[in-house]
Motif scaffolding. Sequence first.
Motif, PDB file in Angstrom:
ATOM      1  N   MET A 278      43.277  16.166  45.159  1.00 54.07           N
ATOM      2  CA  MET A 278      43.109  15.098  46.071  1.00 54.07           C
ATOM      3  C   MET A 278      44.213  14.251  45.808  1.00 54.07           C
ATOM      4  SD  MET A 278      39.554  13.163  46.026  1.00 54.07           S
ATOM      5  CE  MET A 278      39.365  12.243  44.586  1.00 54.07           C
ATOM      6  N   VAL A 279      44.518  13.969  44.398  1.00 53.31           N
ATOM      7  CA  VAL A 279      45.411  13.117  43.736  1.00 53.31           C
ATOM      8  C   VAL A 279      46.787  13.613  44.228  1.00 53.31           C
ATOM      9  CG1 VAL A 279      46.638  12.015  41.933  1.00 53.31           C
ATOM     10  CG2 VAL A 279      43.941  12.248  41.964  1.00 53.31           C
ATOM     11  N   LEU A 280      47.138  14.808  44.050  1.00 62.46           N
ATOM     12  CA  LEU A 280      48.343  15.577  44.201  1.00 62.46           C
ATOM     13  C   LEU A 280      48.761  15.796  45.634  1.00 62.46           C
ATOM     14  CD1 LEU A 280      48.690  17.501  41.062  1.00 62.46           C
ATOM     15  CD2 LEU A 280      49.862  15.728  41.385  1.00 62.46           C
TER      16      LEU A 280
ATOM     17  N   THR C  18      35.648  30.703  48.173  1.00 59.06           N
ATOM     18  CA  THR C  18      36.483  31.593  47.321  1.00 59.06           C
ATOM     19  C   THR C  18      37.858  30.909  47.267  1.00 59.06           C
ATOM     20  OG1 THR C  18      35.824  33.416  49.039  1.00 59.06           O
ATOM     21  CG2 THR C  18      38.031  33.748  47.803  1.00 59.06           C
ATOM     22  N   ALA C  19      38.154  29.856  48.086  1.00 55.17           N
ATOM     23  CA  ALA C  19      39.483  29.138  47.784  1.00 55.17           C
ATOM     24  C   ALA C  19      39.112  28.057  46.527  1.00 55.17           C
ATOM     25  CB  ALA C  19      39.904  28.114  48.818  1.00 55.17           C
ATOM     26  N   LEU C  20      38.047  27.772  46.188  1.00 57.58           N
ATOM     27  CA  LEU C  20      37.771  26.751  45.214  1.00 57.58           C
ATOM     28  C   LEU C  20      37.784  27.727  43.749  1.00 57.58           C
ATOM     29  CD1 LEU C  20      36.991  24.129  44.229  1.00 57.58           C
ATOM     30  CD2 LEU C  20      34.743  24.608  44.598  1.00 57.58           C
ATOM     31  N   TYR C  21      37.228  28.987  43.950  1.00 60.59           N
ATOM     32  CA  TYR C  21      37.093  29.818  42.718  1.00 60.59           C
ATOM     33  C   TYR C  21      38.670  30.137  42.367  1.00 60.59           C
ATOM     34  CZ  TYR C  21      32.401  30.202  41.571  1.00 60.59           C
ATOM     35  OH  TYR C  21      31.131  29.753  41.181  1.00 60.59           O
ATOM     36  N   LEU C  22      39.435  30.575  43.547  1.00 62.29           N
ATOM     37  CA  LEU C  22      40.782  30.967  43.094  1.00 62.29           C
ATOM     38  C   LEU C  22      41.717  29.850  42.567  1.00 62.29           C
ATOM     39  CD1 LEU C  22      41.789  32.954  46.371  1.00 62.29           C
ATOM     40  CD2 LEU C  22      41.576  33.820  44.024  1.00 62.29           C
ATOM     41  N   ALA C  23      41.389  28.674  43.179  1.00 59.60           N
ATOM     42  CA  ALA C  23      42.006  27.356  42.563  1.00 59.60           C
ATOM     43  C   ALA C  23      41.731  27.070  41.150  1.00 59.60           C
ATOM     44  CB  ALA C  23      41.775  26.169  43.610  1.00 59.60           C
ATOM     45  N   PHE C  64      47.218  22.925  46.796  1.00 57.81           N
ATOM     46  CA  PHE C  64      46.874  23.139  48.371  1.00 57.81           C
ATOM     47  C   PHE C  64      45.716  23.975  48.712  1.00 57.81           C
ATOM     48  CE2 PHE C  64      51.701  22.716  48.703  1.00 57.81           C
ATOM     49  CZ  PHE C  64      51.457  21.670  49.563  1.00 57.81           C
ATOM     50  N   LEU C  65      45.347  24.879  47.987  1.00 55.96           N
ATOM     51  CA  LEU C  65      43.906  25.656  48.073  1.00 55.96           C
ATOM     52  C   LEU C  65      42.671  24.290  47.962  1.00 55.96           C
ATOM     53  CD1 LEU C  65      44.094  28.917  46.402  1.00 55.96           C
ATOM     54  CD2 LEU C  65      43.897  28.248  48.868  1.00 55.96           C
ATOM     55  N   GLY C 141      49.897  28.961  53.168  1.00 56.05           N
ATOM     56  CA  GLY C 141      48.501  29.542  52.928  1.00 56.05           C
ATOM     57  C   GLY C 141      47.344  28.096  52.916  1.00 56.05           C
ATOM     58  N   GLY C 142      48.032  27.120  52.465  1.00 59.24           N
ATOM     59  CA  GLY C 142      47.180  25.868  52.437  1.00 59.24           C
ATOM     60  C   GLY C 142      46.804  25.220  53.947  1.00 59.24           C
TER      61      GLY C 142
END
Lengths: 426, 301, 196
Positions: A278-280, C18-23, C64-65, C141-142
């Motif tokens: 969110m911040v970045l 999935t995106a949250l876990y990857l990030a 970005f994810l 990707g994001g």
Amino acid sequence: MELWILFGSFTLLMLIGTPVAFCLGIASFATVVYMGLPPLVVFQRLNSGMSVFSLLAIPFFIYAGDLMVRGGIASRIVAFAASLVGHVRGGLGQVNIVTATLFGGISGSAVAEAAAVGGLMIPQMKARGYGTDYAVNVTSMSALIALLLPPSHNMIIYSISAGGKISIADLFTAGILPGILLAASLMVTAYFVARKRGYPTEPFPGFLMVAHLLAVALPGLLLIAIIFGGVRSGIFTATESSCIAVIYALLVTIFVYRQLNWSDFVHATMGAVRTTAMVLLIIGTAAAFSWLMAFLKVPTSLVAWMNTLSENPIVILLLLNVIMLLLGTFMDMGPTIIITTPIFLPIAQSYGIDPVHFGVIMILNYGIGLNTPPVGAVQFVACAVGKITVWQAMRSIWPFYGAGIMVLLLVTYVPAISLWLPSVFK
Amino acid sequence: QTVLKSSDTHPDGYPTVEGVKYFGELLKERTQGRYSVDVYHSAQLGEEKDTIEQVRSGVIELNRVSMAPFNGTVKETIVPALPYIFTSEDHMHKVMDGAVGDQIKAAFEPVGLVVLAFYDAGSRSFYNSKKPIKTVADMAGLKFRVIQSDIFVDMTAALGANATPMPYGEVYSSIETGVIDGAENNFPSYDTAKHVEVAKYYSLDEHTILPEVFVMNKAAFDALTPEDQEIFKQAAKDSVAKQRELWAAKTTESRANAEKLGSQINDVEKQGFIDAMKPVYDKHVKDPVLQKLVEDVRAVK
Amino acid sequence: MSTQPPLGVPILSRVNTTALYLASIGLVVMTAIVAWQVFCRYILNDSPSWTEPGAVMLMSWFIFLGAAVGVRENNHMGFDVLLYVMPHWAKKWLRMISDIVILAFGIGMVWYGSKLVGLTWNTTLPALGISGGWDYLPVVGGGILVMLFSLERIVLRVSGAPIDDALDEMVAPEIAVELENVSAVREDAAEQARKG
Ligand code: NA
Ligand code: NA
């Protein structure tokens, strides 16, 4: 015309509630299209603006803060602070401020601090008969101490926005005395408000108990020494110290306090990812926005205009303080630093103000803005924890604002408060 | 009336900035005000990697950048970036003003750029907070921040020192606290970045004499009339003489300034440094085109 | 805790998770890389040159994810004072405009991000030795995820699903993440109190 599109579309989208990151991004995009420039520059700035090594400090400090909160470091600091100052008039208010100061020395985020300290202190204060508004206001104002005391990722953002040529170690050192000054002035204010309202004191638990609780909290508090000592003795850089904070928080919470389980770890990591992203993202789109401002020569024109207003640095500083307080009222801290540093710093420097000193002034201004509606993340957290509305908190926050403004004026007009300590370490 | 936008990472008044400004003045004069140049100095538009992409995609028309960031894009730029490829600044001038320079210029065209001029950036040397470096052996174990370039990293390793990656903005405090021992640069940067305050030993190993490039977006250049193209080229050529003059003055001034601030400048046994560079050449000059270029550079006396 | 909206396309919920876990893995690996950098320099006296650009590129990916996840979970900070005082129908349209703005930006990320990848594909990054195009792949990707998630909300709203009621129910974005910590802290303190 370009400037109207840039600022006009930004303001319009802000007003209808579009997330700030996208307001900045689309406003830049629209302006670039209008000017006939290749729009890919917006997305290049978006990526380059956040692909800066020093910015790594933001995810790391946020992550370290989340781990410390979940792993029991924060609660042990509260217990120690309670034993230390609980017997002063309005005891728990004082405990709140001392905790904020100690925690501020190991955490870089005022919002995380309001959540951690407020989450523990506000319910206790309510239970002991303190007004919720008092508890909320003490929490939200003392959370600002974390911005000034190292580590402070907002100071890193400032250094980067200034072109990366201001020493982060100096900025960190410069914030220490103003941070302590803010803590002291809030304690005095809390004391007088508490006396007026007739709030209780806590019994003094005895030096033995204080020593015991200090020993328990010590592994967490040692992080202050590790970060500051590590940077000053050349083991790691200011940016790297944020990573060391994560590693240290992991070690203490897993092996010393044995309180961080797998689920805590996963949740802390995900929480840090959410906050950081969110911040970045805002930092990235703000980089596109400020690229356009530089391209359209906004800072240069503003400096020229300010120079026609007054030759007196005292007047200019006052003017800048008013502008920054206003901006802080309506905008969030990180993006405001990024957008305004390239504008305000040249003005300040053209009046001979030291960039390190100006950084402290800016952080304090926008920090106070974190505590003012309509956009004030720290105040929102404190109010949400205390379960009162912002308007209820606002009714009795004024003495605390007064304390904050007084510190701001002192820091602004007595450069030595910021610059003396860095000069000692040279 | 067209205002061309040019980027520079150095501050206003720096010889490269002034060189481009002078180019703009000549342009304005010779095109009767149809073209002028606006220089965005102090990295207002971004770091060199970013502004290179901007000038390639036509966001800005002109850019003054160092040669090193092009190493991964235009392979011919590797040659002038090699340590000790030039024997002196005069040698570098002769090479870059001649056929080799033309060949390197031509290599920029496929990535959408026209090289208008090569500017001086002096010679780079190591400086540190510990001791004067006299021989290669003195380099052993020291930690230096070098520019983000594989050639520089390998060169530092070949000298027995450690190349430490670090953002430029952290160099001053990192030398001060001892995270690193020093860095490498020319006199003007050593002086303006105030690194002299924390690293007083400046050892004249002069490992590179790497010129800078002043480039223009190729589409923008091609859109000019042939007459205007000539005016641009000539103005750029004329600005080179001016820039070299400013550079020499700046170097003398900043060297004197550094000495006044307590810098201790010493000569090194250079042959040892030159001999140590074999692995760097072996690794980076494998391509036959580059091998030929290196030979051509050495043939220029 | 800020959770996913109760409404939504199931497959996109899975993409989101999935995106949250990857990030998250990205953040952990990034921590390891920088710690390794300090270790190598201070203890081994030999700094690898890939750690700095490597950590920065990893950050780019997880930002970005994470930002795309933030779009779906309505996590991004905004100035929503006006939204509170608006009548229900107007709020819906203002939110619609915001979602279209986000969609447009997502399309821009994909389109111009791809152009940047193309522009830099034939360059080589120092230290990492890979193509310069990798710098801009996270934008693409994001952008794809931002596009999908904003489009999902627009389609749900147009098809009459009560998505705005669901958003009203959710905690204000800037504090949602932090409030999750509050309960954790209280549990800690309670546990300590039990232990004495
Ligand atoms: Na802090
Ligand atoms: Na505010």
